[in-house]
Scaffold this motif. Structure first.
Motif, short mmCIF file in Angstrom:
data_model
loop_
_atom_site.label_atom_id
_atom_site.label_comp_id
_atom_site.label_asym_id
_atom_site.label_seq_id
_atom_site.Cartn_x
_atom_site.Cartn_y
_atom_site.Cartn_z
N ALA A 1 0.76 -1.24 0.05
CA ALA A 1 0.07 0.11 0.04
C ALA A 1 0.89 1.34 -0.15
CB ALA A 1 -0.92 -0.03 1.27
N THR A 2 0.39 2.35 -0.53
CA THR A 2 0.94 3.50 -0.56
C THR A 2 0.49 4.53 0.33
OG1 THR A 2 0.14 4.50 -2.55
CG2 THR A 2 1.92 3.10 -2.87
N HIS B 1 -9.79 20.33 5.06
CA HIS B 1 -11.10 19.93 5.64
C HIS B 1 -11.87 18.73 4.93
CE1 HIS B 1 -15.42 20.89 7.04
NE2 HIS B 1 -14.92 20.41 8.08
N HIS B 2 -11.99 17.57 5.75
CA HIS B 2 -12.76 16.29 5.21
C HIS B 2 -11.77 15.42 4.42
CE1 HIS B 2 -16.88 17.78 5.95
NE2 HIS B 2 -16.43 17.65 7.01
N ASP B 3 -10.62 15.87 4.08
CA ASP B 3 -9.76 14.91 3.17
C ASP B 3 -9.48 13.76 4.06
OD1 ASP B 3 -9.40 16.78 1.48
OD2 ASP B 3 -7.20 17.42 1.97
N VAL B 4 -9.14 12.59 3.20
CA VAL B 4 -9.07 11.08 3.95
C VAL B 4 -7.57 10.88 3.80
CG1 VAL B 4 -9.64 8.89 3.79
CG2 VAL B 4 -11.63 10.61 3.56
N LEU B 5 -6.79 10.60 4.54
CA LEU B 5 -5.49 10.13 4.48
C LEU B 5 -5.33 8.56 4.90
CD1 LEU B 5 -2.11 10.95 4.09
CD2 LEU B 5 -2.43 11.36 6.46
N VAL B 6 -4.50 7.90 3.85
CA VAL B 6 -3.97 6.49 4.47
C VAL B 6 -2.65 6.53 4.64
CG1 VAL B 6 -3.93 5.46 2.18
CG2 VAL B 6 -4.29 4.01 4.17
N VAL B 7 -2.12 6.02 5.79
CA VAL B 7 -0.71 5.94 6.12
C VAL B 7 -0.39 4.29 6.45
CG1 VAL B 7 1.14 6.39 7.57
CG2 VAL B 7 -0.74 8.07 7.23
N PRO B 8 0.32 3.50 5.46
CA PRO B 8 0.33 2.05 5.58
C PRO B 8 1.18 1.66 6.81
CG PRO B 8 0.61 3.02 3.40
CD PRO B 8 0.69 4.05 4.20
#
Ligand code: GTQ
Length: 350
Positions: free
Chosen positions: A44-45, A308-315
């Protein structure tokens, strides 16, 4: 493999691999270091979805397909490193779901556990086993595995929420079952708020009594912004800030004091304006939603602006620092609940 191979040996090995492949046999020594890495090497990135952009596409989808037609009108947040897998991390799924005024997303139940985190709208509902959780912005609503759920929007505004499910985990175990209810809406079993009254105030109906009606392992399903936000603010006013987390509160399952569902843990945090966390990494790839404010996620050399409202993924195992450019409030969820049960969870604090 630790030793280098000469050309002759290499050629003979290749012939061996080709001969045995049709019989389902492959050599471990070619893949051992990838199978058993020293530390997690997630495919995942790191990725951020701009809410404003995803929202536009979701509204476009709303013009083209109804919630009833789609069963669930959702744009999947697919990690660019996990293409074709409908996954945001190797173990979790996330999507943005929209219900337009007057729509119903029909009732079903499945093995997969789901959480909903409301991004916008007010007054639409998720019904769990026939009890409506009337949803407000930034409420957390659970539909635990095996519980009937339908969604509906009797208001005049669209409602959009983030879905977080353990779909890839259940797929991994080949343990998924699902069924649809014959009616699209579950008959109302109790009035809205009944479960919160019975199980949501650090109390519960006496065991064995007839009022103890919810599944004992998963009674609660609604965690309101109106409750968690003041709690977080009071914590921030009273507590010394944690250098790696900021001010952080985890949502609990009152049945056992553990994470909200068997596979998913969820929390909120508050970082005062100007605060930057110290570096931390953990084996649970985590999804964050910006509830209030603006900030920056610093992951190694990468710097990602959070609006505001952004979604972030940190693997998994990516070193993360979070900087609050204004007061920053985040919602987060991960598979830490699964990992702790399997004795896999690890974290490292710089
Ligand atoms: O609302 O039940 O995003 O079953 C994916 C699968 C939502 C739901 C999703 C689902 C649901």
């Amino acid at each position: 493999m630790s030793e280098r191979l000469d050309n002759d040996q290499r050629a003979q090995l290749q012939a061996l691999y080709a001969d045995m492949a049709p019989e389902g046999l492959t050599p471990l020594w070619e893949v051992l270091s990838a199978l058993v890495p020293k530390t997690p090497e997630s495919p995942a990135t790191v990725h951020r979805w701009r809410y404003s952009s995803a929202r536009d596409y979701l509204l476009r989808a709303g013009d083209l397909i109804s919630a009833e037609q789609a069963e669930r009108r959702v744009l999947i947040l697919e990690n660019p490193g996990l293409q074709g897998l409908s996954s945001i991390t190797p173990s979790l799924y996330a999507g943005l779901q929209m219900i337009l005024p007057g729509e119903v997303a029909p009732c079903h139940r499945h093995s997969q556990c789901a959480l909903r985190f409301v991004m916008e709208g007010s007054g639409a509902y998720t019904a769990v086993d026939g009890e409506k959780a009337v949803m407000e912005r930034y409420d957390l609503v659970l539909t635990p595995g095996g519980q009937w759920h339908d969604h509906g929007n009797p208001t005049s505004q669209p409602m959009i929420w983030l879905d977080g499910l353990d779909i890839p985990t259940v797929r991994h175990f080949d343990a998924g079952f699902a069924e649809k209810l014959s009616e699209s809406v579950h008959p109302e079993t109790v009035p809205p708020g009944d479960t919160l009254a019975r199980y949501g105030h650090n109390m519960r109906p006496m065991r064995g009594g007839t009022a103890d009606r919810r599944p004992s392992h998963q009674p609660l399903f609604h965690y309101r912004f109106a409750d968690w936000r003041p709690a977080l603010e009071t914590l921030a006013a009273n507590a010394e800030i944690d250098p790696h987390l900021g001010h952080a509160l985890e949502f609990l399952n009152p049945a056992d004091g553990g994470p909200v569902m068997p596979t998913i843990a969820a929390h909120v945090r508050l970082l005062p304006s100007g605060f930057e966390t110290r570096e931390r990494r953990s084996s649970d790839g985590t999804i964050f939603v910006v509830v209030e404010g603006q900030g920056t996620a610093l992951i190694g050399e990468t710097s990602i602006a959070l609006e505001h409202h952004d979604v972030l993924v940190v693997p998994s195992w990516r070193p993360l620092r979070l900087r609050a450019d204004t007061k920053l409030v985040l919602f987060g969820f991960s598979d830490r609940a699964s990992q702790e049960k399997l004795n896999l969870y690890k974290e490292e604090l710089a």
